[in-house]
Design an enzyme around this catalytic site. Structure first.
Site, PDB file in Angstrom:
ATOM      1  CB  CYS A 333      25.784  51.457  73.856  1.00 42.51           C
ATOM      2  SG  CYS A 333      27.011  52.763  73.988  1.00 42.51           S
ATOM      3  NE  ARG A 362      33.709  56.534  69.307  1.00 43.09           N
ATOM      4  CZ  ARG A 362      33.531  56.825  70.590  1.00 43.09           C
ATOM      5  NH1 ARG A 362      33.983  57.983  71.058  1.00 43.09           N
ATOM      6  NH2 ARG A 362      32.909  55.990  71.392  1.00 43.09           N
ATOM      7  CD  GLN A 380      35.025  53.648  74.840  1.00 42.22           C
ATOM      8  OE1 GLN A 380      33.989  53.014  74.733  1.00 42.22           O
ATOM      9  NE2 GLN A 380      35.058  54.962  74.891  1.00 42.22           N
ATOM     10  CG  ASP A 382      32.052  50.592  76.624  1.00 39.89           C
ATOM     11  OD1 ASP A 382      31.615  51.354  77.501  1.00 39.89           O
ATOM     12  OD2 ASP A 382      31.680  50.637  75.435  1.00 39.89           O
ATOM     13  CG  HIS A 384      26.782  49.294  77.960  1.00 35.40           C
ATOM     14  ND1 HIS A 384      27.775  48.914  77.094  1.00 35.40           N
ATOM     15  CD2 HIS A 384      26.583  50.628  77.776  1.00 35.40           C
ATOM     16  CE1 HIS A 384      28.158  49.969  76.389  1.00 35.40           C
ATOM     17  NE2 HIS A 384      27.470  51.025  76.774  1.00 35.40           N
ATOM     18  CE  LYS A 463      28.078  64.258  80.801  1.00 37.23           C
ATOM     19  NZ  LYS A 463      28.975  64.221  79.665  1.00 37.23           N
ATOM     20  CG  HIS A 509      26.068  54.374  78.525  1.00 30.21           C
ATOM     21  ND1 HIS A 509      26.107  53.815  77.281  1.00 30.21           N
ATOM     22  CD2 HIS A 509      24.810  54.869  78.679  1.00 30.21           C
ATOM     23  CE1 HIS A 509      24.925  53.967  76.696  1.00 30.21           C
ATOM     24  NE2 HIS A 509      24.118  54.608  77.522  1.00 30.21           N
TER      25      HIS A 509
HETATM   26 ZN    ZN Z   1      27.669  52.950  76.181  1.00 27.52          ZN
END
Ligand code: ZN
Ligand code: ZN
Length: 641
Positions: A333, A362, A380, A382, A384, A463, A509
């Site tokens: 992000c 992580r 991911q 991912d 945004h 969410k 997200h």
């Molecule tokens: Zn994010």
């Protein structure tokens, strides 16, 4: 007096201390027979615990999901009863219900064996047969200390109880336990129970304390449910991605890189095929970007991760100061916000969707790492989205269709959860009203049922979470759509509105597969390694019947490869051996080339899972069908007899 409101709107007024059992009996004797426990304003208590407050009064029968936890915790008592009958010297710890069953911890001189578990289970059946009521008693501290004088773990627990806490014991037959409840009315309810495993566990999870022996088990109200659960466990063992992944040569883990899988040649094909699938679907309406992996701490301070998330991050120390001042990114992000900030943006560009497949790290504790499902390095799918507030409803609808279409491709059924404003949150109520209404409208437009999770949203916005159910009925949380009103403030994100003023965008997200690593782990188990053609690392194995047919078989292989199919010629060893090997590797198709096939320009096709049956097809037809099966990402073979 306490006022109890029944579900039908009727009220009962009773003196404090009345037993729920008597209230239920007054409603109806049939209901009393079916009652497992009751809930007062949502708080579950058993039929024998005196009522101390009024409120909404619900009787829980075996149909209420909350009743199952009561049953399972009671099963833990029955286990302890059985253990103490057979091992009177065993000291007792805690015995809670857990997600899929229960456990109980015992302090014994030697670990339990599988034979011990069988004996305990048989003894539990006798305890159930005896139908001992779970008798509750509220006792003084002195009485409790006397009762548990021989159980040091219970004495320690009594020592922890505050001066005003009610101390209660429950007795079933010969066994007394210190417990708050709730429990089922008597032990005859615990008939469908299975002890599953035993393992060492530190007292109170503290590695400085003594090691206890934990016994895990599960219990159900109905035999069919227990049988189905045990079948699922068996299937899960058979499909374990760590085992299947090794057998199919997909990935390996090495102690020098804990939590970071090595992908073999086959595994890499699988991994890249998945990434390409997502990339293809995102080609038109998303913008793929790549951002750095390593950032100095200024970024993490701005994002708030340095303060709240640092222990999960891999830090790099400065050579001169010896202090950590840089970190590998644990999520994408903040770097997407930075890229957004490098340019001016107009309202016409929005929604702007940044996607990335960058590697993330992580720092999960070593003990929590497991196969592909808990890793330290992963990627991911991912995304945004930067958008105007008036675009939220359409955007969420678009993203939901995208995510649900992804799951459908794999035959995974999705379930939706809608999480709303938590107590601690940013933004005013009007903002939350708008955000929740937009998410809700998008959810309802799908016509799908969803579960409401009040208060479960992130502090920065509501969410939608997506759980999928795999082929053996297990649920996995995968995708998410999260509205974020906090990040745009923190990073001072802006766009130029149609009136030329600067406005704040909203951020969404979005993840679909979660991490590819975990998703592949789930797919391995979902398909038990028998991937649909488009995903299979090796799609066809071509097998000449005899050595002299190798040129003909090579021509078949070439035709398949020319169509972009992952085909490979196998000439070693006997035909039977090669067939067995292809079956073990779960190759979707075997194309056998004998003399007759070579002369006729055909192949004898064996379909995975169809045994020794063969379908004879012209080579061109075989190539065409497989191409179609791959291109449509069919879940079932298009070649069959
Ligand atoms: Zn994010
Ligand atoms: Zn209990």
């Amino acid at each position: 007096m306490l006022v109890l409101r029944l579900p039908d709107g009727a009220e009962r007024t009773v003196p404090p201390g009345t037993l729920p059992r008597d209230v239920v009996a007054s409603i109806g004797p049939r209901l009393l027979k079916a009652a497992v426990a009751v809930a007062v304003d949502g708080e579950v208590q058993d039929l024998g615990t005196p009522l101390r407050r009024g409120g909404a009064f619900t009787v829980l029968t075996d149909k209420d999901p909350r009743a199952l936890a009561v049953l399972r915790h009671s099963a833990a008592h029955v286990l302890a009863t059985a253990v103490r009958r057979l091992r009177p010297e065993a000291h007792i710890g805690f015995g809670p219900a857990i997600d899929d069953g229960f456990y109980y911890d015992f302090e014994v001189a030697t670990p339990f064996t599988p034979d011990d578990l069988a004996a305990f289970e048989a003894e539990m059946a006798l305890v159930a047969q005896a139908a001992f009521p779970f008798d509750r008693a509220e006792v003084s501290r002195e009485a409790a200390l006397a009762t548990f004088a021989d159980d040091p773990l219970k004495l320690e627990r009594i020592g922890d109880l505050g001066p005003d806490e009610i101390i209660s014991t429950y007795t079933d037959g010969p066994f007394v336990d210190l417990c708050r409840g709730p429990h089922v009315p008597d032990t005859s309810w615990i008939r469908h129970v299975k002890l599953l495993s035993t393992a060492g566990a530190y007292w109170r999870g503290d590695e400085r304390r003594q090691m206890l022996q934990r016994i895990y088990g599960t219990a159900f109200f109905r035999k069919e449910d227990l049988d189905a659960h045990l079948h699922r466990l068996e299937e899960a063992r058979r499909r374990d991605h760590r085992v299947v992944g090794k057998a199919l040569d997909l990935f390996v883990l090495h102690p020098t890189a804990p939590g970071a899988p090595f992908w073999t040649e086959r595994g890499t094909i699988l991994y890249n095929t998945l990434v390409e699938f997502v990339r293809d679907r995102q080609r038109e309406r998303f913008k793929e970007i790549k951002t750095p992996l390593l950032y100095n701490k200024a970024l993490w301070e701005q994002s708030g991760h340095w303060g709240k998330y640092r222990e999960n991050m891999f830090l790099v120390h400065n050579d001169e100061t010896g202090e950590p001042d840089t970190s590998l990114k644990p999520m994408n992000c903040p770097s997407h916000y930075l890229l957004y900030l490098t340019k001016k943006h107009s309202y016409r560009e929005l929604p702007l969707r940044y996607v990335t497949f960058d590697v993330l790290h992580r720092n999960e504790v070593a003990g929590a790492l497991s196969g592909l499902t808990r890793v330290r390095q992963f990627a991911q799918d991912d995304c945004h989205v930067f958008l105007r507030e008036d675009q939220i409803a359409d955007e969420v609808k678009f993203l939901m269709d995208f995510i649900l279409g992804h799951y459908r491709t794999f035959g995974l059924e999705a379930r939706l959860k809608f999480a709303t404003r938590p107590e601690t949150r940013v933004g005013d109520d009007a903002m939350w009203d708008r955000a929740e209404a937009a998410l809700k409208a998008a959810l309802e437009a799908t016509g799908m049922a969803y579960e409401l999770k009040p208060g479960d949203g992130a502090f920065y916005g509501p969410k939608i979470d997506f759980d999928v159910t795999d082929s053996i009925g297990r649920a996995w949380q995968l995708g998410t759509i999260q509205l974020d009103y906090a990040a745009p403030e923190r990073f001072d994100l802006q766009y130029t509105a149609d009136d030329n003023t600067l406005k704040r965008p909203v951020v969404i997200h979005r993840a679909v597969s979660g991490s590819f690593e975990r998703f592949i782990g789930i797919l391995i188990e979902h398909f038990a390694g028998a991937f649909p053609l488009w995903l299979a690392p090796e799609q066809v194995r071509v097998l000449p019947l005899t050595d002299d047919l190798e040129p003909a078989a090579r021509a078949v292989t070439d035709a398949l490869v020319a169509a972009g199919l992952r085909a490979h010629l196998e000439v070693r060893e006997s035909l039977n051996y090669r067939i067995r090997e292809a079956e073990t590797m779960k190759v979707p198709y075997m194309a056998v080339v004998g003399k007759r096939e070579a002369e006729a320009g055909t192949v004898a096709v064996r379909v995975r899972g169809a045994g020794s049956k063969q379908v004879v097809l012209p080579v061109a037809e075989f190539v065409a069908r497989l191409s179609r099966e791959r291109d449509t990402r069919a879940l079932e073979p298009l070649v069959r007899d």
